[in-house]
Design a protein around this motif. Structure first.
Motif, PDB file in Angstrom:
ATOM      1  N   MET A   1       0.829  -1.207   0.000  1.00  0.00           N
ATOM      2  CA  MET A   1       0.000   0.000   0.000  1.00  0.00           C
ATOM      3  C   MET A   1       0.862   1.255   0.000  1.00  0.00           C
ATOM      4  O   MET A   1       0.607   2.201  -0.757  1.00  0.00           O
ATOM      5  N   VAL A   2       1.901   1.271   0.842  1.00  0.00           N
ATOM      6  CA  VAL A   2       2.781   2.435   0.912  1.00  0.00           C
ATOM      7  C   VAL A   2       3.541   2.624  -0.394  1.00  0.00           C
ATOM      8  O   VAL A   2       3.591   3.726  -0.959  1.00  0.00           O
ATOM      9  N   ALA A   3       4.133   1.536  -0.888  1.00  0.00           N
ATOM     10  CA  ALA A   3       4.885   1.618  -2.145  1.00  0.00           C
ATOM     11  C   ALA A   3       3.964   1.983  -3.299  1.00  0.00           C
ATOM     12  O   ALA A   3       4.353   2.724  -4.208  1.00  0.00           O
ATOM     13  N   GLY A   4       2.715   1.471  -3.259  1.00  0.00           N
ATOM     14  CA  GLY A   4       1.763   1.756  -4.324  1.00  0.00           C
ATOM     15  C   GLY A   4       1.329   3.207  -4.371  1.00  0.00           C
ATOM     16  O   GLY A   4       0.783   3.664  -5.387  1.00  0.00           O
ATOM     17  N   LEU A   5       1.543   3.945  -3.288  1.00  0.00           N
ATOM     18  CA  LEU A   5       1.262   5.379  -3.275  1.00  0.00           C
ATOM     19  C   LEU A   5       2.503   6.201  -3.605  1.00  0.00           C
ATOM     20  O   LEU A   5       2.459   7.107  -4.426  1.00  0.00           O
TER      21      LEU A   5
ATOM     22  N   PRO B   1      -6.739  15.174  -4.055  1.00  0.00           N
ATOM     23  CA  PRO B   1      -7.984  14.379  -4.121  1.00  0.00           C
ATOM     24  C   PRO B   1      -7.767  12.981  -4.693  1.00  0.00           C
ATOM     25  O   PRO B   1      -8.323  12.001  -4.170  1.00  0.00           O
ATOM     26  N   ILE B   2      -6.939  12.855  -5.742  1.00  0.00           N
ATOM     27  CA  ILE B   2      -6.678  11.553  -6.334  1.00  0.00           C
ATOM     28  C   ILE B   2      -5.843  10.691  -5.395  1.00  0.00           C
ATOM     29  O   ILE B   2      -6.076   9.480  -5.266  1.00  0.00           O
ATOM     30  N   ILE B   3      -4.879  11.308  -4.710  1.00  0.00           N
ATOM     31  CA  ILE B   3      -4.052  10.566  -3.758  1.00  0.00           C
ATOM     32  C   ILE B   3      -4.910   9.988  -2.639  1.00  0.00           C
ATOM     33  O   ILE B   3      -4.785   8.815  -2.272  1.00  0.00           O
ATOM     34  N   VAL B   4      -5.816  10.811  -2.095  1.00  0.00           N
ATOM     35  CA  VAL B   4      -6.698  10.349  -1.016  1.00  0.00           C
ATOM     36  C   VAL B   4      -7.626   9.241  -1.519  1.00  0.00           C
ATOM     37  O   VAL B   4      -7.854   8.240  -0.828  1.00  0.00           O
ATOM     38  N   LEU B   5      -8.144   9.411  -2.743  1.00  0.00           N
ATOM     39  CA  LEU B   5      -9.050   8.407  -3.303  1.00  0.00           C
ATOM     40  C   LEU B   5      -8.349   7.061  -3.461  1.00  0.00           C
ATOM     41  O   LEU B   5      -8.867   6.017  -3.024  1.00  0.00           O
TER      42      LEU B   5
ATOM     43  N   ALA C   1      -5.606   6.047  -2.023  1.00  0.00           N
ATOM     44  CA  ALA C   1      -5.203   5.529  -0.710  1.00  0.00           C
ATOM     45  C   ALA C   1      -6.373   4.853  -0.014  1.00  0.00           C
ATOM     46  O   ALA C   1      -6.219   3.795   0.609  1.00  0.00           O
ATOM     47  N   THR C   2      -7.554   5.452  -0.128  1.00  0.00           N
ATOM     48  CA  THR C   2      -8.750   4.865   0.484  1.00  0.00           C
ATOM     49  C   THR C   2      -9.112   3.541  -0.172  1.00  0.00           C
ATOM     50  O   THR C   2      -9.437   2.562   0.501  1.00  0.00           O
ATOM     51  N   LEU C   3      -9.038   3.492  -1.501  1.00  0.00           N
ATOM     52  CA  LEU C   3      -9.355   2.254  -2.214  1.00  0.00           C
ATOM     53  C   LEU C   3      -8.357   1.147  -1.881  1.00  0.00           C
ATOM     54  O   LEU C   3      -8.730  -0.034  -1.828  1.00  0.00           O
ATOM     55  N   SER C   4      -7.102   1.514  -1.647  1.00  0.00           N
ATOM     56  CA  SER C   4      -6.089   0.504  -1.356  1.00  0.00           C
ATOM     57  C   SER C   4      -6.303  -0.151   0.006  1.00  0.00           C
ATOM     58  O   SER C   4      -5.784  -1.245   0.257  1.00  0.00           O
ATOM     59  N   LEU C   5      -7.076   0.493   0.898  1.00  0.00           N
ATOM     60  CA  LEU C   5      -7.340  -0.093   2.215  1.00  0.00           C
ATOM     61  C   LEU C   5      -8.102  -1.404   2.102  1.00  0.00           C
ATOM     62  O   LEU C   5      -8.068  -2.231   3.008  1.00  0.00           O
ATOM     63  N   GLY C   6      -8.803  -1.592   0.986  1.00  0.00           N
ATOM     64  CA  GLY C   6      -9.538  -2.844   0.787  1.00  0.00           C
ATOM     65  C   GLY C   6      -8.624  -4.046   0.639  1.00  0.00           C
ATOM     66  O   GLY C   6      -9.077  -5.193   0.735  1.00  0.00           O
ATOM     67  N   ASN C   7      -7.323  -3.810   0.409  1.00  0.00           N
ATOM     68  CA  ASN C   7      -6.376  -4.908   0.241  1.00  0.00           C
ATOM     69  C   ASN C   7      -5.499  -5.119   1.467  1.00  0.00           C
ATOM     70  O   ASN C   7      -4.426  -5.719   1.359  1.00  0.00           O
ATOM     71  N   VAL C   8      -5.958  -4.635   2.612  1.00  0.00           N
ATOM     72  CA  VAL C   8      -5.121  -4.690   3.809  1.00  0.00           C
ATOM     73  C   VAL C   8      -4.846  -6.135   4.234  1.00  0.00           C
ATOM     74  O   VAL C   8      -3.833  -6.412   4.879  1.00  0.00           O
ATOM     75  N   LEU C   9      -5.722  -7.079   3.889  1.00  0.00           N
ATOM     76  CA  LEU C   9      -5.490  -8.494   4.212  1.00  0.00           C
ATOM     77  C   LEU C   9      -5.239  -9.310   2.957  1.00  0.00           C
ATOM     78  O   LEU C   9      -5.444 -10.529   2.941  1.00  0.00           O
TER      79      LEU C   9
END
Length: 223
Positions: free
Chosen positions: A68-72, A201-205, A207-215
């Motif tokens: 997630m971090v690297a993907g941002l 706005p795109i960064i926040v969007l 980042a929020t979508l990437s939270l779905g892959n936390v597991l």
């Protein structure tokens, strides 16, 4: 106009969520959802009782968080660098090259990574040996493997995020840069006070979508 998109989301995103019922069954594919035995929380009890469950959970969260971090960070940095390239043809060529791995399957990239990281014939270890260092078994080392997973995943996917951020950069009003230049701002100041706020706005969007892959540590990649 929204109806087709809503239908796609319902059919391909919410529809498959009905399969969650499998977690509470002794599921047998031949019997299907309705004929399989209902076992309640037995599957979860079995999972939690495994001796290495804590380690598996910790590794999964660790790998997913790093992805997630690297993907941002990586796509943002690459997009900012590409945005500074004035030669349009070279810029488009770089965009195409970094976007290409996104379309390749992990079967292909897995073979490529095995050849590159092989402890005996891989180019990376040959370079290390050239500097007098011992070969590293990247795909079999407990220390190195998580980082190989993250780096290889980012190599495959960062081009997609870069394209999105480049599109976001085109929406920033050029007059803001002109005003910043008049105020004496250099490239770094322009990036910090104009470019990044415009991309927020795109960064926040994303980042929020990437939270779905936390597991999700990437089953297909690991497999």
């Amino acid at each position: 106009m929204l109806l087709p998109a809503v239908l796609l989301v319902v059919i391909y995103q919410y529809g498959p969520m009905l399969g969650i019922v499998i977690a509470f069954q002794h599921f047998i594919p031949a019997k299907g959802y309705f004929a399989s035995e209902w076992v309640g929380l037995a599957n979860f009890k079995y999972l939690f009782s495994l001796s290495d469950f804590n380690e598996v959970l910790r590794n999964t969260i660790f790998i997913a968080f790093m992805k997630m971090v690297a993907g941002l960070v990586v796509p943002i940095v690459v997009a900012l660098l590409l945005n500074e390239i004035m030669h349009e043809r070279f810029k488009r060529l770089v965009q195409t090259l970094i976007y290409l791995p996104h379309f390749l399957s992990w079967v292909i990239l897995g073979g490529v990574l095995i050849d590159i990281l092989s402890p005996s014939s891989g180019i990376v270890n040959q370079i290390l040996n050239g500097f007098g260092m011992k070969s590293i078994y990247f795909l079999g080392s407990n220390h190195w493997f998580p980082y190989v997973v993250v780096i290889s995943h980012e190599w495959k996917e960062f081009g997609f995020g870069t394209i999105i951020y480049l599109a976001a950069l085109t929406s920033i009003n050029p007059s803001l840069y002109e005003a910043a230049i008049v105020d004496g701002a250099g490239k770094i100041r322009q990036m910090w006070h104009v470019t990044l706020p415009g991309m927020r706005p795109i960064i926040v969007l994303l980042a929020t979508l990437s939270l779905g892959n936390v597991l999700n540590a990437g089953f297909d990649q690991i497999y």
